[in-house]
Design a protein around this motif. Structure first.
Motif, PDB file in Angstrom:
ATOM      1  N   TRP A  43      28.889  43.617 191.931  1.00 50.72           N
ATOM      2  CA  TRP A  43      29.127  42.400 191.336  1.00 50.72           C
ATOM      3  C   TRP A  43      28.564  41.799 189.983  1.00 50.72           C
ATOM      4  CZ3 TRP A  43      32.383  39.062 193.906  1.00 50.72           C
ATOM      5  CH2 TRP A  43      32.759  39.402 194.994  1.00 50.72           C
ATOM      6  N   TYR A  44      29.355  41.409 189.238  1.00 49.07           N
ATOM      7  CA  TYR A  44      28.821  41.038 187.939  1.00 49.07           C
ATOM      8  C   TYR A  44      29.079  39.369 187.866  1.00 49.07           C
ATOM      9  CZ  TYR A  44      29.667  45.591 186.548  1.00 49.07           C
ATOM     10  OH  TYR A  44      29.719  47.456 186.834  1.00 49.07           O
ATOM     11  N   ARG A  45      27.735  38.959 187.159  1.00 49.05           N
ATOM     12  CA  ARG A  45      27.948  37.253 187.065  1.00 49.05           C
ATOM     13  C   ARG A  45      28.501  37.273 185.477  1.00 49.05           C
ATOM     14  NH1 ARG A  45      22.057  35.522 187.983  1.00 49.05           N
ATOM     15  NH2 ARG A  45      23.065  33.625 187.992  1.00 49.05           N
ATOM     16  N   CYS A  46      29.357  36.485 185.282  1.00 47.24           N
ATOM     17  CA  CYS A  46      30.130  36.227 184.182  1.00 47.24           C
ATOM     18  C   CYS A  46      30.228  34.795 183.511  1.00 47.24           C
ATOM     19  CB  CYS A  46      31.596  36.718 184.304  1.00 47.24           C
ATOM     20  SG  CYS A  46      31.906  38.342 184.920  1.00 47.24           S
ATOM     21  N   SER A  47      30.031  34.653 182.506  1.00 47.07           N
ATOM     22  CA  SER A  47      30.062  33.575 181.584  1.00 47.07           C
ATOM     23  C   SER A  47      31.033  33.498 180.586  1.00 47.07           C
ATOM     24  CB  SER A  47      28.393  33.131 181.082  1.00 47.07           C
ATOM     25  OG  SER A  47      27.996  34.165 180.275  1.00 47.07           O
ATOM     26  N   LEU A  48      31.819  32.548 180.291  1.00 45.38           N
ATOM     27  CA  LEU A  48      32.615  32.293 179.405  1.00 45.38           C
ATOM     28  C   LEU A  48      32.453  31.194 178.519  1.00 45.38           C
ATOM     29  CD1 LEU A  48      35.336  33.375 178.102  1.00 45.38           C
ATOM     30  CD2 LEU A  48      36.616  32.132 179.806  1.00 45.38           C
ATOM     31  N   TRP A  49      32.203  31.072 177.424  1.00 43.82           N
ATOM     32  CA  TRP A  49      31.781  29.847 176.517  1.00 43.82           C
ATOM     33  C   TRP A  49      32.908  29.390 175.718  1.00 43.82           C
ATOM     34  CZ3 TRP A  49      26.715  27.877 176.595  1.00 43.82           C
ATOM     35  CH2 TRP A  49      25.916  28.827 177.541  1.00 43.82           C
ATOM     36  N   GLY A  50      32.719  27.973 175.265  1.00 40.73           N
ATOM     37  CA  GLY A  50      33.545  27.457 174.207  1.00 40.73           C
ATOM     38  C   GLY A  50      34.819  27.000 174.607  1.00 40.73           C
ATOM     39  N   LYS A  51      35.638  26.906 173.861  1.00 43.23           N
ATOM     40  CA  LYS A  51      37.201  26.506 173.981  1.00 43.23           C
ATOM     41  C   LYS A  51      37.804  27.273 175.221  1.00 43.23           C
ATOM     42  CE  LYS A  51      37.648  24.005 170.063  1.00 43.23           C
ATOM     43  NZ  LYS A  51      38.740  23.665 168.625  1.00 43.23           N
ATOM     44  N   ALA A  52      37.509  28.891 175.035  1.00 44.96           N
ATOM     45  CA  ALA A  52      38.064  29.680 176.244  1.00 44.96           C
ATOM     46  C   ALA A  52      37.710  29.329 177.594  1.00 44.96           C
ATOM     47  CB  ALA A  52      37.618  31.128 175.849  1.00 44.96           C
ATOM     48  N   ALA A  53      36.610  28.873 177.740  1.00 44.40           N
ATOM     49  CA  ALA A  53      35.932  28.328 178.920  1.00 44.40           C
ATOM     50  C   ALA A  53      36.938  27.145 179.480  1.00 44.40           C
ATOM     51  CB  ALA A  53      34.414  27.903 178.980  1.00 44.40           C
ATOM     52  N   GLU A  54      37.273  26.326 178.508  1.00 46.30           N
ATOM     53  CA  GLU A  54      38.025  24.987 179.020  1.00 46.30           C
ATOM     54  C   GLU A  54      39.569  25.563 179.347  1.00 46.30           C
ATOM     55  OE1 GLU A  54      37.665  21.911 176.004  1.00 46.30           O
ATOM     56  OE2 GLU A  54      35.700  22.491 175.506  1.00 46.30           O
ATOM     57  N   ALA A  55      39.724  26.450 178.581  1.00 45.34           N
ATOM     58  CA  ALA A  55      41.291  26.910 178.724  1.00 45.34           C
ATOM     59  C   ALA A  55      41.595  27.915 180.193  1.00 45.34           C
ATOM     60  CB  ALA A  55      41.674  27.989 177.739  1.00 45.34           C
ATOM     61  N   PHE A  56      40.293  28.380 180.672  1.00 48.28           N
ATOM     62  CA  PHE A  56      40.586  29.194 181.987  1.00 48.28           C
ATOM     63  C   PHE A  56      39.941  28.458 183.178  1.00 48.28           C
ATOM     64  CE2 PHE A  56      41.497  32.742 179.052  1.00 48.28           C
ATOM     65  CZ  PHE A  56      42.221  33.466 179.874  1.00 48.28           C
ATOM     66  N   ALA A  57      39.577  27.070 183.050  1.00 45.02           N
ATOM     67  CA  ALA A  57      38.863  26.534 183.972  1.00 45.02           C
ATOM     68  C   ALA A  57      39.575  26.262 185.275  1.00 45.02           C
ATOM     69  CB  ALA A  57      38.195  25.020 183.317  1.00 45.02           C
ATOM     70  N   GLY A  58      40.983  25.965 185.321  1.00 44.72           N
ATOM     71  CA  GLY A  58      41.549  25.827 186.324  1.00 44.72           C
ATOM     72  C   GLY A  58      42.415  27.233 186.666  1.00 44.72           C
ATOM     73  N   SER A  59      42.145  28.227 186.011  1.00 38.56           N
ATOM     74  CA  SER A  59      42.992  29.462 186.446  1.00 38.56           C
ATOM     75  C   SER A  59      42.226  30.374 187.136  1.00 38.56           C
ATOM     76  CB  SER A  59      43.345  30.089 185.051  1.00 38.56           C
ATOM     77  OG  SER A  59      44.122  29.300 184.304  1.00 38.56           O
ATOM     78  N   LEU A  60      40.958  30.407 187.071  1.00 35.04           N
ATOM     79  CA  LEU A  60      40.004  31.592 187.734  1.00 35.04           C
ATOM     80  C   LEU A  60      39.710  31.036 189.125  1.00 35.04           C
ATOM     81  CD1 LEU A  60      37.794  32.700 184.972  1.00 35.04           C
ATOM     82  CD2 LEU A  60      40.116  33.679 185.780  1.00 35.04           C
ATOM     83  N   LYS A  61      40.576  31.279 190.100  1.00 33.04           N
ATOM     84  CA  LYS A  61      40.271  30.955 191.543  1.00 33.04           C
ATOM     85  C   LYS A  61      40.009  32.174 192.427  1.00 33.04           C
ATOM     86  CE  LYS A  61      41.869  26.938 191.037  1.00 33.04           C
ATOM     87  NZ  LYS A  61      41.190  25.694 191.169  1.00 33.04           N
ATOM     88  N   LYS A  62      39.151  31.964 193.261  1.00 36.70           N
ATOM     89  CA  LYS A  62      38.941  33.099 194.276  1.00 36.70           C
ATOM     90  C   LYS A  62      39.953  34.102 194.507  1.00 36.70           C
ATOM     91  CE  LYS A  62      37.188  34.394 198.795  1.00 36.70           C
ATOM     92  NZ  LYS A  62      36.695  33.865 200.114  1.00 36.70           N
ATOM     93  N   GLY A  63      39.728  35.338 194.187  1.00 37.14           N
ATOM     94  CA  GLY A  63      40.851  36.535 194.434  1.00 37.14           C
ATOM     95  C   GLY A  63      41.513  36.827 193.267  1.00 37.14           C
ATOM     96  N   THR A  64      41.520  36.023 191.991  1.00 34.59           N
ATOM     97  CA  THR A  64      42.247  36.144 190.869  1.00 34.59           C
ATOM     98  C   THR A  64      41.865  37.383 190.472  1.00 34.59           C
ATOM     99  OG1 THR A  64      42.261  33.874 190.446  1.00 34.59           O
ATOM    100  CG2 THR A  64      42.875  35.428 188.518  1.00 34.59           C
ATOM    101  N   LYS A  65      42.609  38.527 190.025  1.00 34.92           N
ATOM    102  CA  LYS A  65      42.256  39.878 189.396  1.00 34.92           C
ATOM    103  C   LYS A  65      42.350  39.481 187.687  1.00 34.92           C
ATOM    104  CE  LYS A  65      42.569  44.292 189.165  1.00 34.92           C
ATOM    105  NZ  LYS A  65      41.754  45.234 189.972  1.00 34.92           N
ATOM    106  N   VAL A  66      41.096  40.067 187.363  1.00 35.46           N
ATOM    107  CA  VAL A  66      40.876  39.806 185.845  1.00 35.46           C
ATOM    108  C   VAL A  66      40.410  41.079 185.359  1.00 35.46           C
ATOM    109  CG1 VAL A  66      40.124  37.307 186.215  1.00 35.46           C
ATOM    110  CG2 VAL A  66      38.305  39.134 186.585  1.00 35.46           C
TER     111      VAL A  66
END
Length: 126
Positions: A43-66
């Protein structure tokens, strides 16, 4: 600095927070490790910052392949290693590849699916 590229699934819905004057999206990614009886997950604890964080906020749900690339740091907590990734780039798989009907694709401005078939040359000497 250590860089890492991983492919896995989001463990639970991502959480958007405000830290100082910036947005940070926090989420965990599980990556399969090993085969058969020896299979497990890292398991990796990930952090995404700035405008990219806002853009992906609603997209990264449980089970999403990244698919993630970023800066790796590691700590230890109660004798167990913890791997942290400050995300530099992120992409999500289309629904059909993710294997889950409730998985959402990434924000349109961030989603890039590259076909490498065009890069292949039949005259490669090896």
């Amino acid at each position: 600095m250590q860089n890492i590229t991983i492919s896995g699934n989001v463990g639970k819905d991502a959480e958007l927070r405000t830290v100082r004057d910036s947005q940070v999206l926090s989420f965990n990614v599980g990556v399969k490790n090993g085969f058969g009886k020896d299979a497990g997950s890292v398991w990796y604890r990930c952090s995404l910052w700035g405008k990219a964080a806002e853009a992906f906020a609603g997209s990264l749900k449980k089970g999403t392949k990244v698919f993630i690339s970023g800066e790796l740091t590691h700590d230890e907590y109660e004798g167990k290693p913890q791997f942290n990734v400050r995300v530099g780039s992120i992409d999500t798989a289309p629904r059909s590849e993710a294997g889950s009907s409730n998985t959402q694709s990434s924000a349109p401005s961030q989603n890039q699916h590259t076909s490498y078939d065009d890069d292949l040359d039949s005259d490669v000497p090896f």
